[in-house]
Design an enzyme around this catalytic site. Structure first.
Site, PDB file in Angstrom:
ATOM      1  N   GLY A 142       0.944  -1.333  -0.067  1.00 16.76           N
ATOM      2  CA  GLY A 142      -0.013   0.008   0.056  1.00 16.76           C
ATOM      3  C   GLY A 142       0.901   1.464  -0.021  1.00 16.76           C
ATOM      4  CB  CYS A 143       0.219   4.710  -1.184  1.00 13.22           C
ATOM      5  SG  CYS A 143      -1.506   4.702  -0.737  1.00 13.22           S
ATOM      6  CG  PHE A 144      -0.887   5.885   4.271  1.00 13.28           C
ATOM      7  CD1 PHE A 144      -0.155   7.147   4.485  1.00 13.28           C
ATOM      8  CD2 PHE A 144      -2.221   5.939   4.334  1.00 13.28           C
ATOM      9  CE1 PHE A 144      -0.620   8.375   4.523  1.00 13.28           C
ATOM     10  CE2 PHE A 144      -2.751   7.140   4.444  1.00 13.28           C
ATOM     11  CZ  PHE A 144      -2.112   8.554   4.459  1.00 13.28           C
TER      12      PHE A 144
END
Length: 332
Positions: A142-144
């Site tokens: 995921g990006c986070f």
């Protein structure tokens, strides 16, 4: 160099558009096809106007496994919504088996479906990149999670007693479908927290850190920022005795010395300096026994599609920067 043929599932969304953009200039790519049932028959540029004149092709209603089976190096990127590939997997695997693809197909999933599945390689490229070589099933982070892990992994050696994280994201992280929380008029002049201490990306972060030998005491508060692209994360923690800013910076520089797409910068990282690129920018600061790591990256780039292309490159034995050595636009 192998001749690679790519099929993008869910090619009409932001992730699919970014994959099309990056792969259109990739020297190993022979062909690119993309599915999107609701846009079948329309050209790619109908949904991604920035690609007009750069990449030909139309959205298809369903995957053409027969065509993909003819490829020397068949690749599937799944940019489907969370949960979709997991539901379709039995049907797809039956088709892959029938067409001789089951053991030849490289699959890179951009959703959360397989990030905690031990039978898939977790595709955080800058952590033990040798794991990617020859991988056939890769779960893109995921990006986070990408931003947080890049900041946290160098700290695993010291195991701080507590890490407080605040991280802001742009509206594109919510996807292309309109949502109340991502609608521009309600977001443009606002700033708020959401999913406080309960964000879904925390699980994959904690699993990676546990693998690195650290049961990290993490406190993560994500925030919704009035920008379209980008993530900016700030992590604060107590430092070991005798560790100051110079030593902290040297530690991070050594950890990422051979990682081309992780840049150590002076002062604060800038989201705009990473937008549209495959880079993550990090900086560190230390005062009176406390340290902070700051991270900026493009949630659709390093946090999604560009990292997925890095994974493809390493899986196929290509230099990881193949097709990715581009600066983002500045100012963004």
């Amino acid at each position: 160099m192998k001749s690679v043929d790519v099929l993008i599932l869910g090619a009409s969304g932001y992730g699919g558009g970014e994959l099309l953009r990056w792969l259109s200039n990739h020297p190993a790519i022979n062909s690119i096809r993309g599915t999107a049932r609701s846009h079948a028959g329309k050209p790619f540029h109908a949904q991604h106007p920035n690609l007009r004149g750069l990449i030909e092709g139309t959205f298809e209603a369903a995957p053409d496994w027969v065509a993909l089976s003819q490829s020397e190096a068949p690749v599937v990127f799944s940019a489907l919504p969370h949960g979709e590939l997991g539901k379709l997997r039995p049907e797809f695997e039956a088709a892959w088996q029938a067409h001789g693809l089951i053991d030849r197909l490289t699959i890179i999933d951009l959703s959360a479906d397989f990030r905690l599945d031990p039978t898939w390689v977790y595709g955080l490229v800058d952590w033990k990149p040798e794991r990617m070589k020859g991988a056939r099933r890769i779960a893109n982070p995921g990006c986070f999670a990408t931003a947080l892990q890049l900041a946290l992994l160098p700290l695993a050696e010291w195991k701080p007693a507590f890490v407080a994280v605040t991280a802001a994201t742009g509206s594109s992280g919510s996807g292309a479908a309109p949502l109340d929380t991502a609608h521009h008029p309600t977001r443009a002049n606002d700033f708020r927290a959401y999913k406080m201490l309960s964000h879904q990306h925390e699980a994959e972060v904690l699993r990676t850190l546990a693998t690195a030998g650290w049961e990290a005491p993490l406190s993560f508060v994500p925030q919704s920022a009035p920008m379209v692209r980008g993530i900016f994360a700030t992590l604060q923690f107590p430092l070991p005795a005798g560790i100051g800013e110079e030593a902290l910076r040297a530690h991070f520089e050594a950890f990422y010395r051979d990682r081309f797409f992780v840049r150590m910068v002076e002062g604060s990282p800038r989201v705009a300096a990473t937008t549209g690129s495959a880079f993550a920018d990090l900086s560190v600061v230390a005062r009176q026994g406390h340290g902070a790591v700051l991270v900026a990256l493009d949630n659709l780039g390093k946090g999604m599609a560009a990292q997925a292309v890095q994974n493809l490159n390493l899986a196929l034995g290509l230099p990881e920067w193949t097709g990715l050595k581009n600066a983002g636009g500045y100012p963004a």
